[in-house]
Design a protein around this motif. Structure first.
Motif, short mmCIF file in Angstrom:
data_model
loop_
_atom_site.label_atom_id
_atom_site.label_comp_id
_atom_site.label_asym_id
_atom_site.label_seq_id
_atom_site.Cartn_x
_atom_site.Cartn_y
_atom_site.Cartn_z
N VAL A 176 0.82 -1.21 0.00
CA VAL A 176 0.00 0.00 0.00
C VAL A 176 0.86 1.27 0.00
CG1 VAL A 176 -2.00 -1.06 1.09
CG2 VAL A 176 -0.23 -0.04 2.53
N ARG A 177 2.12 1.14 0.36
CA ARG A 177 2.97 2.34 0.37
C ARG A 177 3.19 2.90 -1.04
NH1 ARG A 177 5.01 4.53 4.65
NH2 ARG A 177 5.04 3.39 6.63
N ARG A 178 2.84 2.13 -2.05
CA ARG A 178 2.98 2.68 -3.41
C ARG A 178 2.02 3.85 -3.62
NH1 ARG A 178 -0.43 -1.69 -3.85
NH2 ARG A 178 -2.08 -1.69 -5.43
N TRP A 179 1.01 3.96 -2.75
CA TRP A 179 0.05 5.06 -2.86
C TRP A 179 0.43 6.26 -2.00
CZ3 TRP A 179 -3.24 4.55 -6.69
CH2 TRP A 179 -3.62 3.27 -7.11
N VAL A 180 1.46 6.14 -1.18
CA VAL A 180 1.83 7.23 -0.27
C VAL A 180 2.67 8.26 -1.02
CG1 VAL A 180 3.05 7.86 1.84
CG2 VAL A 180 1.78 5.71 1.73
N PRO A 181 2.18 9.48 -1.18
CA PRO A 181 2.97 10.51 -1.88
C PRO A 181 4.25 10.84 -1.13
CG PRO A 181 0.66 11.16 -1.69
CD PRO A 181 0.85 9.98 -0.78
N LYS A 182 5.31 11.08 -1.88
CA LYS A 182 6.57 11.46 -1.24
C LYS A 182 6.40 12.72 -0.41
CE LYS A 182 9.54 9.47 -4.85
NZ LYS A 182 10.56 9.77 -5.89
N GLY A 183 5.53 13.60 -0.86
CA GLY A 183 5.32 14.85 -0.14
C GLY A 183 4.63 14.68 1.19
N LEU A 184 4.10 13.48 1.46
CA LEU A 184 3.41 13.22 2.73
C LEU A 184 3.98 12.00 3.45
CD1 LEU A 184 -0.30 13.75 1.57
CD2 LEU A 184 1.10 15.34 2.89
N GLU A 185 5.14 11.54 3.03
CA GLU A 185 5.65 10.28 3.56
C GLU A 185 6.00 10.33 5.04
OE1 GLU A 185 9.00 9.27 1.20
OE2 GLU A 185 10.17 11.05 1.70
N ASN A 186 6.13 11.51 5.61
CA ASN A 186 6.41 11.62 7.04
C ASN A 186 5.15 11.85 7.88
OD1 ASN A 186 9.25 11.31 6.77
ND2 ASN A 186 9.42 13.45 6.12
#
Length: 292
Positions: free
Chosen positions: A78-88
């Motif tokens: 599911v992490r493929r859906w996590v935007p880099k801009g919100l990964e934290n």
């Protein structure tokens, strides 16, 4: 209509269109930018026959994309859906019922809070008093709804009381034909709700699906009381079962009449794990309980 009135409407339409186009471009730029986009969309970008960063300049340009396939939402990672801009950011994953195999997943950061904060502003304080406690009579487990209703209660200054309800078990009981077990499980869920409502928690607001709301009202009547007598004044109800016929039955038969007569306000909504929440304007007998 006067020429000035027509011109005003045209200007409002133009302004709304400009805002929509601006928002579209901003979102596409964010999701397909190497610094902020999710792995899924950055990979999809290489499969497109156009460059979304330079060729999406309006809402209409979204037609350049192929149709979204909801099967993409099944399985992981599911992490493929996590935007880099919100990964934290703290990340939630919500799932559908899984009745057709592996559940579809939705990765969320804050939008389930924002949805329900916006929805909160549509609720009349007279029937959904600020600071009141809530009952969440709906599915628990890996679903958006429980956390969202809990946040709604907290946003309005209250506390949410939840029951334990597993819709996947309900589906299994139906598929196996174990209808006696299904009826007992329904009673188990409703008994939890009745216990909470009669335990002195000062609950005035609640969420319930149409079927569960019907069963709760029946169970309370069998115990010699009613939804009104246990203190409920505001009901946020949602589900795909909503029809004008059921809404009429609920208001006229279960509640005993319209809001001004029964003292109970119900707001129908539609929503699910994947799309979020959409609420209806107040329903009335004059409009034949139309939900819109």
């Amino acid at each position: 209509m006067s020429d000035n009135g027509s011109a005003d409407i045209q200007q409002l339409q133009a302004d709304a269109k400009a805002k929509l186009d601006e928002h579209t471009v901003e979102m596409v730029q964010w999701h397909f930018n190497e610094a902020t986009g999710s792995p899924f969309w950055l990979e999809k970008k290489s499969e497109l026959n156009f460059d979304p960063l330079t060729e999406v300049n309006s809402f209409e340009d979204l037609r350049k994309f192929p149709l979204f396939e909801d099967e993409w939402l099944r399985g992981g990672p599911v992490r493929r859906w996590v935007p880099k801009g919100l990964e934290n950011e703290p990340t939630y994953v919500f799932e559908t019922g899984g009745t057709t195999g592996i559940p579809k997943s939705r990765v969320v950061m804050r939008d389930h809070w924002r949805d329900y904060e916006m929805f909160s502003h549509t609720l009349p304080d007279e029937y959904f008093p600020k600071g009141s406690n809530w009952l969440m009579l709906g599915p628990s487990g890996p679903r958006r709804l429980r956390l969202a209703v809990e946040h709604l209660a907290q946003y309005r200054g209250g506390i949410s009381f939840c029951i334990d309800l597993d819709p996947r078990w309900v589906v299994k009981l139906i598929k196996k034909g174990w209808m006696e077990h299904l009826e007992e499980y329904k009673k188990h869920c409703i008994d939890q709700a009745v216990t909470v409502l009669t335990a002195g928690h000062d609950i005035k607001c609640m969420f319930a699906t149409p079927k569960l709301l019907d069963q709760l009202c029946t169970a309370l009547e069998e115990r010699g009381t009613s939804i009104k007598e246990v203190g409920i004044t505001g009901i946020f109800s949602g589900g795909t079962e909503f029809t004008p016929q059921w809404t009429r039955y609920c208001i006229e038969e279960l509640f005993g009449g319209p809001t001004e007569q029964s003292g109970i306000y119900m707001t129908p909504t539609y929503g699910n794990t994947l799309m979020g929440l959409a609420c209806s304007k107040p329903v009335t007998a004059e409009e034949k309980y139309k939900i819109s």
